[in-house]
Design a protein around this motif. Structure first.
Motif, PDB file in Angstrom:
ATOM      1  N   LEU A  92       0.851  -1.190   0.000  1.00  0.00           N
ATOM      2  CA  LEU A  92       0.000   0.000   0.000  1.00  0.00           C
ATOM      3  C   LEU A  92       0.885   1.236   0.000  1.00  0.00           C
ATOM      4  N   ARG A  93       0.730   2.091  -1.023  1.00  0.00           N
ATOM      5  CA  ARG A  93       1.443   3.364  -1.052  1.00  0.00           C
ATOM      6  C   ARG A  93       0.473   4.475  -0.687  1.00  0.00           C
ATOM      7  N   LEU A  94       0.798   5.226   0.350  1.00  0.00           N
ATOM      8  CA  LEU A  94      -0.024   6.346   0.781  1.00  0.00           C
ATOM      9  C   LEU A  94       0.598   7.644   0.273  1.00  0.00           C
ATOM     10  N   GLY A  95      -0.110   8.333  -0.613  1.00  0.00           N
ATOM     11  CA  GLY A  95       0.370   9.596  -1.155  1.00  0.00           C
ATOM     12  C   GLY A  95      -0.485  10.755  -0.685  1.00  0.00           C
ATOM     13  N   LEU A  96      -0.116  11.940  -1.089  1.00  0.00           N
ATOM     14  CA  LEU A  96      -0.823  13.141  -0.651  1.00  0.00           C
ATOM     15  C   LEU A  96      -2.217  13.221  -1.261  1.00  0.00           C
ATOM     16  N   ARG A  97      -2.392  12.680  -2.471  1.00  0.00           N
ATOM     17  CA  ARG A  97      -3.676  12.811  -3.166  1.00  0.00           C
ATOM     18  C   ARG A  97      -4.421  11.498  -3.344  1.00  0.00           C
ATOM     19  N   HIS A  98      -3.735  10.386  -3.314  1.00  0.00           N
ATOM     20  CA  HIS A  98      -4.402   9.101  -3.461  1.00  0.00           C
ATOM     21  C   HIS A  98      -3.529   7.993  -2.887  1.00  0.00           C
ATOM     22  N   ALA A  99      -4.117   6.812  -2.772  1.00  0.00           N
ATOM     23  CA  ALA A  99      -3.388   5.636  -2.300  1.00  0.00           C
ATOM     24  C   ALA A  99      -3.508   4.544  -3.352  1.00  0.00           C
ATOM     25  N   ASP A 100      -2.502   3.683  -3.410  1.00  0.00           N
ATOM     26  CA  ASP A 100      -2.509   2.570  -4.354  1.00  0.00           C
ATOM     27  C   ASP A 100      -2.186   1.293  -3.599  1.00  0.00           C
ATOM     28  N   ILE A 101      -2.950   0.231  -3.883  1.00  0.00           N
ATOM     29  CA  ILE A 101      -2.711  -1.053  -3.245  1.00  0.00           C
ATOM     30  C   ILE A 101      -2.494  -2.114  -4.323  1.00  0.00           C
ATOM     31  N   ALA A 102      -1.519  -2.982  -4.109  1.00  0.00           N
ATOM     32  CA  ALA A 102      -1.191  -4.014  -5.094  1.00  0.00           C
ATOM     33  C   ALA A 102      -0.984  -5.350  -4.394  1.00  0.00           C
ATOM     34  N   LEU A 103      -1.361  -6.416  -5.081  1.00  0.00           N
ATOM     35  CA  LEU A 103      -1.122  -7.782  -4.625  1.00  0.00           C
ATOM     36  C   LEU A 103      -0.060  -8.377  -5.531  1.00  0.00           C
ATOM     37  N   ILE A 104       1.059  -8.830  -4.950  1.00  0.00           N
ATOM     38  CA  ILE A 104       2.149  -9.366  -5.769  1.00  0.00           C
ATOM     39  C   ILE A 104       2.479 -10.787  -5.356  1.00  0.00           C
ATOM     40  N   ASP A 105       3.100 -11.513  -6.285  1.00  0.00           N
ATOM     41  CA  ASP A 105       3.532 -12.874  -5.969  1.00  0.00           C
ATOM     42  C   ASP A 105       4.991 -12.871  -5.526  1.00  0.00           C
ATOM     43  N   PHE A 106       5.577 -14.060  -5.387  1.00  0.00           N
ATOM     44  CA  PHE A 106       6.902 -14.208  -4.790  1.00  0.00           C
ATOM     45  C   PHE A 106       8.032 -13.738  -5.698  1.00  0.00           C
ATOM     46  N   VAL A 107       7.733 -13.488  -6.968  1.00  0.00           N
ATOM     47  CA  VAL A 107       8.761 -12.998  -7.890  1.00  0.00           C
ATOM     48  C   VAL A 107       8.440 -11.573  -8.367  1.00  0.00           C
ATOM     49  N   GLY A 108       7.531 -10.902  -7.677  1.00  0.00           N
ATOM     50  CA  GLY A 108       7.229  -9.518  -8.010  1.00  0.00           C
ATOM     51  C   GLY A 108       6.183  -9.338  -9.077  1.00  0.00           C
ATOM     52  N   GLY A 109       5.533 -10.414  -9.491  1.00  0.00           N
ATOM     53  CA  GLY A 109       4.460 -10.285 -10.464  1.00  0.00           C
ATOM     54  C   GLY A 109       3.225  -9.660  -9.823  1.00  0.00           C
ATOM     55  N   VAL A 110       2.624  -8.691 -10.501  1.00  0.00           N
ATOM     56  CA  VAL A 110       1.455  -8.004  -9.959  1.00  0.00           C
ATOM     57  C   VAL A 110       0.193  -8.778 -10.347  1.00  0.00           C
ATOM     58  N   LEU A 111      -0.505  -9.303  -9.344  1.00  0.00           N
ATOM     59  CA  LEU A 111      -1.714 -10.080  -9.586  1.00  0.00           C
ATOM     60  C   LEU A 111      -2.946  -9.187  -9.666  1.00  0.00           C
ATOM     61  N   GLU A 112      -2.943  -8.110  -8.896  1.00  0.00           N
ATOM     62  CA  GLU A 112      -4.077  -7.181  -8.903  1.00  0.00           C
ATOM     63  C   GLU A 112      -3.617  -5.862  -8.294  1.00  0.00           C
ATOM     64  N   GLN A 113      -4.233  -4.780  -8.759  1.00  0.00           N
ATOM     65  CA  GLN A 113      -3.909  -3.473  -8.207  1.00  0.00           C
ATOM     66  C   GLN A 113      -5.122  -2.565  -8.347  1.00  0.00           C
ATOM     67  N   ARG A 114      -5.203  -1.581  -7.467  1.00  0.00           N
ATOM     68  CA  ARG A 114      -6.296  -0.618  -7.546  1.00  0.00           C
ATOM     69  C   ARG A 114      -5.914   0.668  -6.837  1.00  0.00           C
ATOM     70  N   ARG A 115      -6.634   1.741  -7.180  1.00  0.00           N
ATOM     71  CA  ARG A 115      -6.393   3.053  -6.571  1.00  0.00           C
ATOM     72  C   ARG A 115      -7.520   3.355  -5.585  1.00  0.00           C
ATOM     73  N   LEU A 116      -7.137   3.932  -4.442  1.00  0.00           N
ATOM     74  CA  LEU A 116      -8.093   4.269  -3.392  1.00  0.00           C
ATOM     75  C   LEU A 116      -8.118   5.780  -3.186  1.00  0.00           C
ATOM     76  N   SER A 117      -9.257   6.285  -2.742  1.00  0.00           N
ATOM     77  CA  SER A 117      -9.370   7.711  -2.431  1.00  0.00           C
ATOM     78  C   SER A 117      -8.616   8.004  -1.148  1.00  0.00           C
ATOM     79  N   CYS A 118      -7.781   9.024  -1.198  1.00  0.00           N
ATOM     80  CA  CYS A 118      -6.984   9.364  -0.024  1.00  0.00           C
ATOM     81  C   CYS A 118      -6.522  10.811  -0.139  1.00  0.00           C
TER      82      CYS A 118
END
Length: 387
Positions: A92-118
């Motif tokens: 989860l990255r928390l920024g000044l204007r929004h947040a982003d959350i990502a699900l990754i596997d053991f080799v850094g592959g991104v399985l899912e990601q989405r942006r959240l209001s923040c």
């Protein structure tokens, strides 16, 4: 084998298998694949010990065997790889204007990601959004994948920290961390996941070590240019900087100012000064002036860092267009050469890969490295566990 291998030596003493397992996983991650014999050769472990370690990691689903490679004599060599489904992590990255959350596997592959209001006014209320997003992601995982979902890493942008401190009526960054610690505690209570939280620069550098070009370099200086300058020294593949203000870090190095004074580098260079965003395209005189000034200040800090530690390269990273980062790296190289010191002129200055990373990947890499690979002796990732 590349230069990082020499820094990794194992032990055959009883009771240190966990350390040796981390060692084996780290080497396989760095090289892509290794046989049991190669692991034994690199680490100095006996072939029998290396074999036991590899079998244990394979049984736990962390390593998988590749296709045997036939040699001229003896038994075929079996290369071992990191199993992508060996463990899953959330970032989860928390920024000044929004947040982003990502699900990754053991080799850094991104399985899912989405942006959240923040935002600075809503960061205290983001825990329910995070809990909901995680619950929805978990619903799409298989039972086996859910069991292997390990932890959540949280990366905090510097501008958000400053804004939180400003809202508190002072410039004490610890006020911002106090708010964020409360957020992490609520997420921990709602999800039951172990929480790691640190500055964005720590997260970005962790991802650089895990999946960037720096993974093959044992020693380098990491320079992260964003709202301010952050970063520090990485030695033997391990971070030497963290969120704690009293710990070593590049931001604390004093550099000259235009007024003939000195000031911390962290407050002397900022992408905010020229309104840089990842989408900035056209160069202009103001941007060129900023690049030259920023490079000079960073070069002074590199000089100071080189007086106390040995590193072979400098990685310049941060949320800016790739062409700006490349120009900044070139200008830093020229500024270092202007000092007329052979050791500085010989430093390899290159760009980092944060612009090619999914938002949240760096955050997820903090628990990944801490739990399974060799990690910082400075313990950069504070952990919060459910009771």
């Amino acid at each position: 084998m590349n230069g990082i291998a020499a820094a990794y030596r194992g032990t055959n003493q009883v009771g240190l298998r966990a350390s040796n397992e981390r060692l084996a996983l780290s080497l396989v991650r760095i090289h892509g694949q290794l046989s049991k014999a190669q692991i034994a050769e690199i680490t100095g472990l006996t072939k029998q010990t290396a074999s036991v370690i590899v079998r244990s990691l394979e049984a736990d689903g962390l390593l998988v065997a590749g296709r045997p490679i036939k040699g001229k004599v003896g038994q075929p060599s079996v290369p071992m790889h990191i199993n992508p489904e060996g463990a899953l992590f959330l970032g989860l990255r928390l920024g000044l204007r929004h947040a982003d959350i990502a699900l990754i596997d053991f080799v850094g592959g991104v399985l899912e990601q989405r942006r959240l209001s923040c935002g600075v006014d809503a960061v205290g209320e983001i825990a329910p959004q995070v809990q909901s997003a995680i619950a929805e992601m978990r619903m799409r995982l298989t039972p086996g994948q859910n069991v292997r979902l390990e932890d959540l890493g949280i990366a905090v942008a510097a501008d958000l920290l400053d804004a939180l401190a400003s809202d508190a009526g002072n410039d004490d960054i610890e006020e911002g961390w106090a708010v964020l610690d409360g957020v992490a505690s609520r997420i921990n209570g709602q999800t039951g996941l172990r929480i790691y939280m640190d500055r964005e620069a720590v997260a970005a550098c962790t991802a650089e070590i895990a999946y960037g070009l720096a993974g093959s370099a044992p020693d380098f200086l990491y320079v992260f240019v964003a709202h301010g300058v952050d970063g520090g020294i990485v030695q033997q593949g391990r971070l030497g900087f963290s969120r704690r203000e009293g710990r070593p870090g590049l931001a604390r190095v004093l550099v000259p100012t235009a007024r003939g004074e000195v000031a911390p580098l962290g407050r002397s260079v900022s992408v905010d000064d020229v309104g840089l965003t990842p989408g900035t395209r056209a160069p202009d005189p103001a941007l060129r002036k900023w690049v030259v000034s920023a490079a000079a200040n960073i070069a002074y800090a590199i000089h100071s860092a080189s007086a106390l530690a040995t590193f072979r390269s400098v990685v310049v990273d941060g949320p800016m267009p790739a062409w700006v980062r490349a120009e900044l790296a070139r200008e830093i190289k020229e500024s270092l050469a202007a000092f007329g010191l052979p050791d500085l002129s010989a430093l390899f200055v290159r760009e980092g890969t944060s612009d090619r990373q999914t938002q949240g990947l760096g955050a997820a890499c903090m628990p990944l490295l801490d739990r399974f690979f060799l990690h910082s002796t400075f313990d950069p990732a504070p952990r919060l566990e459910s009771e």
